[in-house]
Design an enzyme around this catalytic site. Structure first.
Site, PDB file in Angstrom:
ATOM      1  CG  ASP A   7      -1.813   1.124   1.119  1.00  0.00           C
ATOM      2  OD1 ASP A   7      -2.246   1.623   0.167  1.00  0.00           O
ATOM      3  OD2 ASP A   7      -2.076   1.833   2.330  1.00  0.00           O
ATOM      4  CD  GLU A  67      -5.220   1.224  -3.069  1.00  0.00           C
ATOM      5  OE1 GLU A  67      -6.200   1.141  -2.483  1.00  0.00           O
ATOM      6  OE2 GLU A  67      -4.458   1.927  -2.155  1.00  0.00           O
ATOM      7  CG  ASP A 139      -0.628   3.546   6.023  1.00  0.00           C
ATOM      8  OD1 ASP A 139      -1.266   3.979   5.023  1.00  0.00           O
ATOM      9  OD2 ASP A 139      -0.317   3.964   7.090  1.00  0.00           O
TER      10      ASP A 139
END
Length: 161
Positions: A7, A67, A139
């Protein structure tokens, strides 16, 4: 298959390692890369690159799930996030690990069945699917979810070429 989920972020880059074999998923480790807050942009990107490289060397993942960056209201924020994402991608790519990208709604849907699930729903699903995982930050939780997405979706679906 061992998967590293990332992430990306300039202040906090979440990471997670899971093993996937058929329908089985096993949590290995997770954490957050935290560049010192006063670092200049280039040094911050170098720090992210180095830490992700170290994670790849330590855990030897077979694939990376990251992502996909979408455009925020503030183009500068999107661009800066793209820099952090690129630093992580290059770190993984230098180790010849294939990189797969997933949109936020796909990550939510792959875990909860709903593309607009909130972070609390994702966290609860992670607790069910990976009871050994105890993420301390969003996160870290997001990185676990990103790794799980790759484990749950046909490999090669969104490979970065």
């Amino acid at each position: 298959m061992r998967i590293i989920g990332i992430d990306p972020g300039l202040l906090h880059t979440g990471w997670a390692i899971i093993d996937s074999s058929g329908p089985s998923r096993h949590y290995i480790a997770s954490g957050v890369v935290l560049p010192p807050p006063k670092m200049e942009l280039a040094d911050r990107l170098s720090f992210i690159f180095q830490k992700v490289t170290e994670l790849c060397d330590k855990f030897k993942p077979d694939a990376c799930s990251i992502e996909y960056t979408f455009v925020n209201k503030n183009p500068k924020t999107t661009l800066l996030l793209g820099h952090a994402r690129a630093a992580a991608i290059v770190a993984v790519a230098t180790r010849d690990i294939p990189v797969f990208e997933y949109e936020p709604n796909m990550i939510k849907k792959a875990l909860t069945g709903a593309g607009h699930a909130d972070k609390d729903q994702i966290y609860k699903m992670l607790q069910i699917l990976l009871p050994m995982a105890h993420p301390k930050t969003s996160d870290e939780s997001d990185a676990i979810a990103i790794a799980m997405t790759h484990a749950n979706i046909t490999p090669g679906f969104n490979k970065i070429k």
